[in-house]
Design a protein around this motif. Structure first.
Motif, mmCIF file in Angstrom:
data_model
loop_
_atom_site.group_PDB
_atom_site.id
_atom_site.type_symbol
_atom_site.label_atom_id
_atom_site.label_comp_id
_atom_site.label_asym_id
_atom_site.label_seq_id
_atom_site.Cartn_x
_atom_site.Cartn_y
_atom_site.Cartn_z
ATOM 1 N N ILE A 209 0.946 -1.051 0.149
ATOM 2 C CA ILE A 209 0.053 -0.013 -0.104
ATOM 3 C C ILE A 209 0.972 1.459 0.195
ATOM 4 N N THR A 210 0.576 2.200 -0.778
ATOM 5 C CA THR A 210 1.362 3.512 -0.896
ATOM 6 C C THR A 210 1.405 4.374 0.653
ATOM 7 N N VAL A 211 2.570 4.652 0.798
ATOM 8 C CA VAL A 211 2.681 5.495 2.160
ATOM 9 C C VAL A 211 3.081 6.725 1.554
ATOM 10 N N ARG A 212 2.083 7.768 1.942
ATOM 11 C CA ARG A 212 2.099 9.047 1.207
ATOM 12 C C ARG A 212 3.101 9.940 1.775
ATOM 13 N N GLY A 213 3.614 9.675 3.127
ATOM 14 C CA GLY A 213 4.781 10.378 3.576
ATOM 15 C C GLY A 213 4.506 11.540 4.527
ATOM 16 N N LEU A 221 -1.106 3.350 9.362
ATOM 17 C CA LEU A 221 -1.940 2.629 9.157
ATOM 18 C C LEU A 221 -1.549 1.983 7.951
ATOM 19 N N ALA A 222 -1.013 2.754 6.853
ATOM 20 C CA ALA A 222 -0.369 1.860 5.829
ATOM 21 C C ALA A 222 0.712 1.246 6.252
ATOM 22 N N GLU A 223 1.745 1.727 6.936
ATOM 23 C CA GLU A 223 2.974 1.104 7.296
ATOM 24 C C GLU A 223 2.647 -0.302 7.935
ATOM 25 N N THR A 224 1.680 -0.323 8.938
ATOM 26 C CA THR A 224 1.242 -1.486 9.705
ATOM 27 C C THR A 224 0.652 -2.607 8.700
ATOM 28 N N LEU A 225 -0.037 -2.011 7.731
ATOM 29 C CA LEU A 225 -0.652 -3.228 6.810
ATOM 30 C C LEU A 225 0.582 -3.671 6.158
ATOM 31 N N ASN A 226 1.533 -2.778 5.712
ATOM 32 C CA ASN A 226 2.417 -3.442 4.789
ATOM 33 C C ASN A 226 3.380 -4.165 5.582
ATOM 34 N N GLY A 227 3.646 -3.783 6.953
ATOM 35 C CA GLY A 227 4.475 -4.710 7.929
ATOM 36 C C GLY A 227 3.729 -6.119 7.865
#
Ligand code: ADP
Length: 461
Positions: A209-213, A221-227
């Motif tokens: 999922i793209t992390v917008r920074g 949330l995106a980082e958690t899902l990516n993890g």
């Protein structure tokens, strides 16, 4: 009830809250305005009453009336002067020959000697009237009554209600539209995220999922899902590799078994030839049985302890395993001995822990050349217990120290095949130890051989 999107619900809540606030403010502002207008009106009435009183005191009545008529605008010319008996002395033209009533309220204020206010209806309109008794030396001289139409005040209030009736719905509608737009914009990244997540399946686990920074909650949330996806991906890859390896391991003895049986069936064989073929087939079947047992053991041990945790005496477990190891080592000319021991125990599954230590000892015996030795010890440490299995064999390179614990990994295929190992022994041992919240690692022993160490936390179980 139909499910609503979060932004619709947010907008509804927000609009509802705003509407409530505006209604409360409207009611309060209306009451405040009505109160202050009525105060102003009463004050004006009193000022006019005092004016009439002063004019009538200083001038003859007809002059006073003339004077007041010039002073007050026609709408405000509703006044009268009564003598102490209530008889009319002077009345303004605005009363059109009528008379302001001397009501019970007015009489009471005269008796009490203070101005009294009341609202009456006259000539088809509502009037606010003040009754002012004029006294001198404690004696009632006259009574001044002044009226003012309530219409201007009522009109102002009416206009205020009309303004509110337009402004409140208009601001609620504007706020709802704006709020909806804002909620939509704020939740757009969540929508995008869920669309991206929907595209990810078992076949495309490498997608992220793209992390917008922006570093906000949505990025977290995106980082958690990516993890989570990364962990899933590695588990999937591991599982795929494991099933491929397991299939491969099963195929080898099966192919050998098939070959043996086919060769035996190809022509008529003598009794001893059949026996030899069957013995060879049995060997492959044995390998298959061992392999399937090991696979079963591995899947069970990774699922956690089977029997409820009990106290496991590690000293007697080590002595027992050493005795088994010694029997296995007898033919290969390897000595198995017990080193340092301590009367220590942990909570856990005795059978599983015995299996883990025995796997290490079996390996030591298998990979140590004749004349070598395998030593088992159990010692108490500061934070737990350490069981070490050390041998004088070839040892394990630091580069392979992690790899050998993976299923089906054999460092020396030829040697391993000769010893008949499935490559699952260390994987089983590690998963048992991990299930006991411990660690299993390997290092180079002082003798150059391998030294496997199990660390178990004190009170494990
Ligand atoms: P195997 O059934 O082949 O013994 P293991 O998982 O028990 O499978 O061991 C994996 C590999 O680690 C072995 O094939 C071997 O190459 C290496 N190994 C394990 N124990 C030792 C040891 N004591 N000394 C040297 N090599 C070892």
């Amino acid at each position: 009830m139909t499910p609503r999107s979060v932004h619709t619900r947010l907008t509804l809540w927000y609009t509802g809250a705003l509407l409530t606030i505006l209604v409360v403010i409207s009611v309060l502002s209306y009451s405040l305005l009505a109160w202050s207008l009525s105060q102003d009106l009463d004050r004006s009435l009193l000022t006019m009453a005092e004016l009439v009183r002063d004019a009538s005191r200083d001038e003859p009545l007809d002059v006073a009336e003339q004077w007041l008529r010039e002073l007050l605008d026609p709408e405000h010319q509703l006044f009268q002067l009564l003598d102490p008996t209530g008889r009319l002395r002077l009345r303004s033209r605005g009363l059109r020959g009528d008379q302001l009533p001397l009501s019970a309220t007015a009489r009471r204020s005269i008796v009490e000697g203070r101005p009294g206010f009341e609202t009456i209806a006259m000539h088809g309109q509502r009037l606010r009237v003040v009754t002012l008794p004029v006294r001198r030396d404690g004696r009632l001289l006259e009574v001044v009554q002044v009226g003012l139409p309530l219409r201007p005040t009522e009109r102002t209030l009416q206009r205020w209600i009309e303004a509110l009736a337009i402004l409140v719905p208009l601001s609620v509608a504007l706020a709802a539209a704006g709020g909806r737009l804002m909620a939509r914009a704020a939740l757009k990244p969540v929508d995008e995220m869920s669309q991206a997540a929907r595209r990810i399946d078992a076949g495309a686990l490498a997608r992220r999922i793209t992390v917008r920074g922006s570093g906000d909650e949505l990025d977290r949330l995106a980082e958690t899902l990516n993890g989570m996806l990364a962990r899933l991906e590695s588990t999937f890859t591991e599982m795929r590799r494991f099933s491929a390896d397991a299939a491969h391991e099963l195929r080898t003895p099966l192919t050998a078994l098939k070959g043996t049986l086919e060769v035996a069936l190809r022509a008529d064989r003598s009794g001893p030839e059949y026996r030899e073929a069957l013995a060879s087939a049995l060997e492959e079947v044995d390998r298959l049985v061992r392999l399937s047992e090991d696979l079963l053991l591995l899947s069970r041990s990774s699922a956690g302890p089977e029997s409820p945790a009990a106290r496991v005496d590690l000293e007697s477990l080590v002595l027992d395993v050493a005795a088994v190891g010694a029997r296995l080592a007898k033919d290969g000319g390897v000595v198995v001995r017990v080193g340092a021991t301590a009367p220590v125990s942990v909570q856990g599954d005795a059978g599983a822990l015995r299996r883990a230590v025995l796997n290490l000892v079996e390996n030591g015996v298998k990979y140590t050349p004749a004349g070598g030795r395998v030593e088992i010890s159990v010692v108490e440490e500061r934070h737990g217990i350490a069981i070490a299995v050390e041998d004088t064999g070839p040892g394990i390179d630091a580069a392979d120290a992690e790899r050998i614990f993976e299923p089906f990994v054999r460092l020396d295929a030829a040697r391993a095949r000769a010893t008949g190992g499935s490559g699952l022994g260390l994987a089983i041992a590690r998963s048992i130890v991990v299930a006991h919240r411990g660690t299993l690692s390997v290092e180079r022993a002082a003798t150059g051989g391998a030294r496997f160490v199990i660390h178990l936390p004190a009170g494990t179980g």
